[in-house]
Scaffold this motif. Structure first.
Motif, short mmCIF file in Angstrom:
data_model
loop_
_atom_site.label_atom_id
_atom_site.label_comp_id
_atom_site.label_asym_id
_atom_site.label_seq_id
_atom_site.Cartn_x
_atom_site.Cartn_y
_atom_site.Cartn_z
N GLN A 80 0.83 -1.21 0.00
CA GLN A 80 0.00 0.00 0.00
C GLN A 80 0.86 1.26 0.00
OE1 GLN A 80 -3.41 0.21 -0.42
NE2 GLN A 80 -2.81 2.34 -0.77
N THR A 81 1.96 1.24 0.74
CA THR A 81 2.86 2.40 0.77
C THR A 81 3.45 2.65 -0.61
OG1 THR A 81 3.36 1.97 3.09
CG2 THR A 81 4.92 3.38 1.87
N ASN A 82 3.81 1.58 -1.31
CA ASN A 82 4.33 1.75 -2.67
C ASN A 82 3.27 2.38 -3.57
OD1 ASN A 82 6.51 1.35 -4.61
ND2 ASN A 82 5.09 -0.06 -5.60
N LEU A 83 2.02 1.92 -3.46
CA LEU A 83 0.93 2.52 -4.25
C LEU A 83 0.76 4.00 -3.90
CD1 LEU A 83 -1.74 -0.33 -4.16
CD2 LEU A 83 -0.11 0.21 -6.00
N ASN A 84 0.87 4.34 -2.63
CA ASN A 84 0.75 5.74 -2.20
C ASN A 84 1.89 6.58 -2.78
OD1 ASN A 84 -1.48 4.95 -0.74
ND2 ASN A 84 -0.43 4.99 1.24
N ILE A 85 3.09 6.02 -2.81
CA ILE A 85 4.24 6.74 -3.38
C ILE A 85 4.04 6.94 -4.88
CG2 ILE A 85 6.70 6.50 -3.95
CD1 ILE A 85 7.03 5.30 -1.10
N LEU A 86 3.56 5.92 -5.56
CA LEU A 86 3.30 6.05 -7.00
C LEU A 86 2.23 7.11 -7.25
CD1 LEU A 86 3.34 2.30 -8.06
CD2 LEU A 86 5.02 4.05 -8.65
N ASP A 87 1.19 7.12 -6.42
CA ASP A 87 0.12 8.11 -6.55
C ASP A 87 0.65 9.52 -6.31
OD1 ASP A 87 -2.68 8.84 -6.87
OD2 ASP A 87 -2.61 9.32 -4.72
N CYS A 88 1.46 9.67 -5.27
CA CYS A 88 2.05 10.98 -4.96
C CYS A 88 2.95 11.43 -6.11
CB CYS A 88 2.84 10.90 -3.66
SG CYS A 88 3.69 12.43 -3.23
N GLY A 163 8.51 2.93 -5.04
CA GLY A 163 8.40 3.76 -6.23
C GLY A 163 8.45 2.93 -7.51
N MET A 164 8.50 1.60 -7.36
CA MET A 164 8.47 0.71 -8.54
C MET A 164 7.08 0.73 -9.15
SD MET A 164 10.60 -2.69 -7.45
CE MET A 164 9.81 -3.58 -8.77
N ALA A 165 7.04 0.65 -10.46
CA ALA A 165 5.77 0.67 -11.17
C ALA A 165 4.93 -0.55 -10.84
CB ALA A 165 6.03 0.72 -12.68
N LYS A 166 3.59 -0.38 -10.90
CA LYS A 166 2.68 -1.49 -10.65
C LYS A 166 2.92 -2.64 -11.61
CE LYS A 166 -0.95 1.71 -9.39
NZ LYS A 166 -2.29 2.18 -9.73
N SER A 167 3.37 -2.33 -12.82
CA SER A 167 3.62 -3.38 -13.81
C SER A 167 4.74 -4.32 -13.40
CB SER A 167 3.94 -2.74 -15.17
OG SER A 167 5.12 -1.95 -15.07
N GLY A 169 4.84 -5.74 -10.59
CA GLY A 169 4.25 -6.67 -9.63
C GLY A 169 4.08 -6.04 -8.27
N MET A 170 3.58 -6.83 -7.33
CA MET A 170 3.35 -6.35 -5.97
C MET A 170 4.67 -6.24 -5.24
SD MET A 170 0.86 -8.04 -3.15
CE MET A 170 0.98 -7.61 -1.44
N LEU A 171 4.96 -5.06 -4.71
CA LEU A 171 6.20 -4.86 -3.96
C LEU A 171 6.08 -5.49 -2.58
CD1 LEU A 171 9.01 -3.55 -3.85
CD2 LEU A 171 7.92 -1.56 -2.81
N THR A 172 7.02 -6.36 -2.25
CA THR A 172 7.10 -6.97 -0.93
C THR A 172 8.54 -6.95 -0.49
OG1 THR A 172 7.37 -9.18 -1.86
CG2 THR A 172 5.12 -8.51 -1.26
N ALA A 173 8.74 -7.04 0.81
CA ALA A 173 10.09 -7.09 1.36
C ALA A 173 10.60 -8.52 1.37
CB ALA A 173 10.08 -6.55 2.80
N ARG A 174 11.90 -8.65 1.24
CA ARG A 174 12.54 -9.94 1.45
C ARG A 174 12.63 -10.11 2.96
NH1 ARG A 174 16.83 -12.31 -2.06
NH2 ARG A 174 16.54 -10.39 -3.20
N VAL A 175 12.11 -11.21 3.47
CA VAL A 175 12.10 -11.47 4.92
C VAL A 175 12.93 -12.70 5.20
CG1 VAL A 175 10.60 -12.00 6.89
CG2 VAL A 175 9.80 -10.43 5.13
#
Length: 184
Positions: A80-88, A163-167, A169-175
């Motif tokens: 969701q944060t990535n989507l918010n950054i892309l939107d901003c 800030g990666m584009a939606k295209s 894929g879904m941004l997730t952290a390596r855990v």
């Protein structure tokens, strides 16, 4: 245990003490150099982590499925944060080059997991030695065993970042797998 997080030439030292009453997150977000408004993206990431921690502050998990659910919710916050950054970036900041990294550790009562997006790193310091716990998300890591010339040309370009584009894929952290905590 002592953990170190490194971004560029700055090293932040933090001694972590297990507290069985709450979960803790220690993290560093670094705006990407060469990208306009990297500091804005970094602020947005830190703010999202801060709100995530506040929503979950009263909880302390000891059961594996509760920890798993916590990490899943953390991953959803990242997406969701990535989507918010892309939107901003598209609507507010008038730039399409916002980017930030994130690296840190989730500390449960009995174990910890590290996470990262990008090339900010988290290390474990035990018995006078540093051990890197995270894996960088850049082309150098991807091509490490391939071609030295490719590394030279492309090694620092990030393969994952806020800030990666939606295209992409879904941004997730390596855990990381869980790390058992021990006294001292």
């Amino acid at each position: 245990q002592k953990y170190m997080s490194q971004t560029a030439n700055r090293i932040i030292r933090k001694t972590i003490c297990a507290d069985s009453s709450v979960n803790r997150i220690y993290a560093v977000s670094d705006g990407m150099g060469g990208h306009e408004n990297g500091e804005v993206a970094s602020f947005m990431v830190v703010d999202a982590v801060k709100h995530f921690v506040a929503r979950h502050q009263a909880k302390a998990f000891t059961k594996t499925h509760d920890k798993f659910n916590y990490i899943q919710e953390f991953q959803q916050m990242i997406h969701q944060t990535n989507l918010n950054i892309l939107d901003c970036s598209a609507n507010t900041c008038e730039t399409d080059t916002m980017g930030s990294t994130l690296s840190g550790i989730v500390l449960f009562s009995d174990e910890a997991v590290t996470f990262n997006i990008g090339d900010s790193s988290t290390f474990l310091y035990v018995d006078g030695a540093l051990r890197k716990l995270t894996v960088d998300d850049n082309e150098a890591e991807r091509f490490r065993d391939v071609d030295a010339a490719a590394l030279e040309a492309n090694g620092t370009r990030l393969t994952k970042h806020f800030g990666m584009a939606k295209s992409s894929g879904m941004l997730t952290a390596r855990v990381s797998p869980p790390i058992s905590l021990k006294a001292g």
